[in-house]
Design an enzyme around this catalytic site. Sequence first.
Site, PDB file in Angstrom:
ATOM      1  NE  ARG A   1      -6.675   4.018   5.833  1.00 51.35           N
ATOM      2  CZ  ARG A   1      -5.834   4.553   6.278  1.00 51.35           C
ATOM      3  NH1 ARG A   1      -5.742   4.068   7.839  1.00 51.35           N
ATOM      4  NH2 ARG A   1      -5.131   4.894   6.137  1.00 51.35           N
TER       5      ARG A   1
ATOM      6  CB  VAL B   1       2.896  18.754   5.684  1.00 51.97           C
ATOM      7  CG1 VAL B   1       1.247  17.611   5.626  1.00 51.97           C
ATOM      8  CG2 VAL B   1       1.138  20.081   5.932  1.00 51.97           C
TER       9      VAL B   1
ATOM     10  CG  ASP C   1       3.159   1.509   9.089  1.00 52.11           C
ATOM     11  OD1 ASP C   1       2.703   2.230  10.177  1.00 52.11           O
ATOM     12  OD2 ASP C   1       3.225   1.585   8.673  1.00 52.11           O
TER      13      ASP C   1
ATOM     14  CB  CYS D   1      -3.878  12.249  11.360  1.00 55.47           C
ATOM     15  SG  CYS D   1      -3.260  10.593  11.688  1.00 55.47           S
TER      16      CYS D   1
ATOM     17  CE  LYS E   1      -2.059   1.846   3.982  1.00 55.43           C
ATOM     18  NZ  LYS E   1      -1.424   3.330   4.669  1.00 55.43           N
ATOM     19  CG  ASN E   2       2.488   2.584   3.614  1.00 58.39           C
ATOM     20  OD1 ASN E   2       1.157   2.986   3.451  1.00 58.39           O
ATOM     21  ND2 ASN E   2       2.838   2.581   4.628  1.00 58.39           N
TER      22      ASN E   2
ATOM     23  NE  ARG F   1       0.598   9.867  10.380  1.00 54.57           N
ATOM     24  CZ  ARG F   1       0.533   8.907   9.553  1.00 54.57           C
ATOM     25  NH1 ARG F   1      -0.546   8.837   9.583  1.00 54.57           N
ATOM     26  NH2 ARG F   1       1.224   8.384   8.210  1.00 54.57           N
TER      27      ARG F   1
ATOM     28  CG  LEU G   1       9.625  17.855   8.897  1.00 55.29           C
ATOM     29  CD1 LEU G   1      10.506  17.072   9.401  1.00 55.29           C
ATOM     30  CD2 LEU G   1      10.354  19.496   8.727  1.00 55.29           C
TER      31      LEU G   1
HETATM   32  C1  UD1 Z   1       5.006   7.147   6.508  1.00 50.89           C
HETATM   33  C2  UD1 Z   1       3.836   6.061   6.474  1.00 50.89           C
HETATM   34  C3  UD1 Z   1       3.054   4.961   7.420  1.00 50.89           C
HETATM   35  C4  UD1 Z   1       4.442   5.284   8.397  1.00 50.89           C
HETATM   36  C5  UD1 Z   1       5.035   5.931   8.707  1.00 50.89           C
HETATM   37  C6  UD1 Z   1       6.428   5.192   9.136  1.00 50.89           C
HETATM   38  C7  UD1 Z   1       2.924   5.926   3.788  1.00 50.89           C
HETATM   39  C8  UD1 Z   1       1.975   6.338   3.748  1.00 50.89           C
HETATM   40  N1  UD1 Z   1       2.606   6.239   5.087  1.00 50.89           N
HETATM   41  O1  UD1 Z   1       3.350   7.631   6.841  1.00 50.89           O
HETATM   42  O2  UD1 Z   1       1.959   4.167   7.785  1.00 50.89           O
HETATM   43  O3  UD1 Z   1       3.680   4.716   9.557  1.00 50.89           O
HETATM   44  O4  UD1 Z   1       5.634   6.452   6.809  1.00 50.89           O
HETATM   45  O5  UD1 Z   1       6.751   5.060   8.884  1.00 50.89           O
HETATM   46  O6  UD1 Z   1       3.246   5.505   3.674  1.00 50.89           O
HETATM   47  N2  UD1 Z   1       6.931  15.035  10.305  1.00 50.89           N
HETATM   48  C9  UD1 Z   1       6.649  15.879  10.636  1.00 50.89           C
HETATM   49  N3  UD1 Z   1       6.846  17.792   9.727  1.00 50.89           N
HETATM   50  C10 UD1 Z   1       6.677  16.282   8.859  1.00 50.89           C
HETATM   51  C11 UD1 Z   1       6.702  14.940   8.127  1.00 50.89           C
HETATM   52  C12 UD1 Z   1       6.314  14.351   8.709  1.00 50.89           C
HETATM   53  O7  UD1 Z   1       7.434  16.962  11.770  1.00 50.89           O
HETATM   54  O8  UD1 Z   1       6.430  17.730   7.500  1.00 50.89           O
HETATM   55  C13 UD1 Z   1       7.293  13.907  11.646  1.00 50.89           C
HETATM   56  C14 UD1 Z   1       5.953  12.933  11.922  1.00 50.89           C
HETATM   57  O9  UD1 Z   1       5.008  13.627  12.877  1.00 50.89           O
HETATM   58  C15 UD1 Z   1       6.872  11.783  12.119  1.00 50.89           C
HETATM   59  C16 UD1 Z   1       7.488  11.286  11.726  1.00 50.89           C
HETATM   60  O10 UD1 Z   1       8.207  12.914  11.151  1.00 50.89           O
HETATM   61  O11 UD1 Z   1       6.860  12.148  13.394  1.00 50.89           O
HETATM   62  C17 UD1 Z   1       8.046  10.526  10.472  1.00 50.89           C
HETATM   63  O12 UD1 Z   1       6.765  11.143   9.873  1.00 50.89           O
HETATM   64  P1  UD1 Z   1       6.276  10.205   7.971  1.00 50.89           P
HETATM   65  O13 UD1 Z   1       7.593   9.253   7.672  1.00 50.89           O
HETATM   66  O14 UD1 Z   1       7.039  11.272   7.212  1.00 50.89           O
HETATM   67  O15 UD1 Z   1       5.596   9.454   7.858  1.00 50.89           O
HETATM   68  P2  UD1 Z   1       4.489   9.365   6.871  1.00 50.89           P
HETATM   69  O16 UD1 Z   1       5.205   9.972   5.350  1.00 50.89           O
HETATM   70  O17 UD1 Z   1       3.038  10.753   7.276  1.00 50.89           O
END
Ligand code: UD1
Length: 455
Positions: A434, A159, A342, A152, A48-49, A157, A161
Amino acid sequence: MARALGAPKFACTQTHPAASGRQRGAMDRIRIVGGERLTGTIPISGAKNATLPLMIASMLTEDTLILDNVPHLADVGLLQRILGNHGVDIMIAGKRPGENGDKGRTLHISAKRIVDTTAPYELVSRMRASFWVVAPLVARMGEAKVSMPGGCAIGTRPVDLLIMALEKLGTDIEIEGGYVIARAKKGLRGGEFKFPKVTVSGTHTAIMAAALARGTTVIENAAREPEIGDVADCLNKMGAKISGAGTSRIVIEGVDKLHGARHSVLPDRIETGTYAFAVAMTGGNVLLQNARPELLQAGLDVLERTGTTVTPTNEGIRIARNGAGLAPVDVTTAPFPGFPTDLQAQLMALMTRAKGTSHITETIFENRFMHVQELVRLGARIQLDGQTATVEGVARLKGAPVMATDLRASVSLVIAGLAAEGETTINRVYHLDRGFERLEDKLSACGAAIERISD
Ligand code: UD1
């Protein structure tokens, strides 16, 4: 009405709703009678990811991208609708209604004409990953207006970054009315930057945007998750010049245009780990067909420490556990190649039956412990202290009605239910749909007493 499966303790009533072409109900439940060992073969679906970012990456070209081994999941259908809103056509070949083959489906995705560069709140709030459309839209169209995803269940979570990466590549960003408005009218330009924190979403976004930027981009402290490598492989087939994906330093030489390609989605390592933990929980012997050990080494190492036998074969990974008890383990989640967040909930379910006390620490997402209270309803002994759960193994779990709260939490309840005495009913199964294709079919084919119920 029950609508699955020829499991030992239930009569088989109907074919699977996804196979028969009917919609799965949002209020469906899963009923499990615990205590059966798992024996046989479970085919592992496409990830999925990886599928979600690959579908989004299709918007980087006006040619057709063909994706094979796509899992049949609610999230894929939802993203199809979201992309449709931008003018992307998706033709699905592969399984026909009534077929339940193990091969995934094939998507022919054509983003010949992008008709709308806005991704509205109603859609983005339903699936966080759809925020990532911001990257191909701004790279190809010079503008995007994408709703912030909002809250969420597993934490805030943010955005920030992703936005940082886009800015480093020459995007002007404004935030207005809950929307990120991204503009790069003269096109994106390469840049060098380091993520202060490892982020999968940030890395996907940066790679997609940089693929069409002028000049070279260097991403330091990039996420190393296998799905990043899979997306980079696909983009390279489309004409991108990406090297280092899978390491923490990714270099991208931007190109003017990308073209069509054909790519097969890599196997789902989280689905692999989930069924591996299920077999460890019930005992038995199962081949996880198509699974690749290198995608999940940390998870498999932990499983071996519990006393479970893990054997890579030409066909996949064989998981076996005989009557011996489970040893407790201490595990901390970490970005790849560490133990994946996960799989944290599934590991916790397994440890509820260990002979001793284990400690599980979550470092990626705050508030990813909603499964704890539900596992406790089944008789587990778990104490939470900040980001660490202390799990004291118990001799037996007892079936009860429980509530699924997110995708991975809900499947941890399935694992617990498979070993609990009596009947466990898991409500709100739409979370499972999902991310897990034909879960009840796959488990009942290996002897589990599990069925889907819809009222
Ligand atoms: C993806 C996966 C999810 C998995 C996660 C970690 C998909 C669709 N989802 O989620 O299943 O659990 O990777 O392996 O692929 N963060 C920030 N700012 C940002 C972005 C992230 O602070 O702009 C933080 C998040 O809050 C979290 C960490 O970085 O603490 C990791 O997040 P991220 O690796 O981006 O996870 P996702 O891409 O949301």
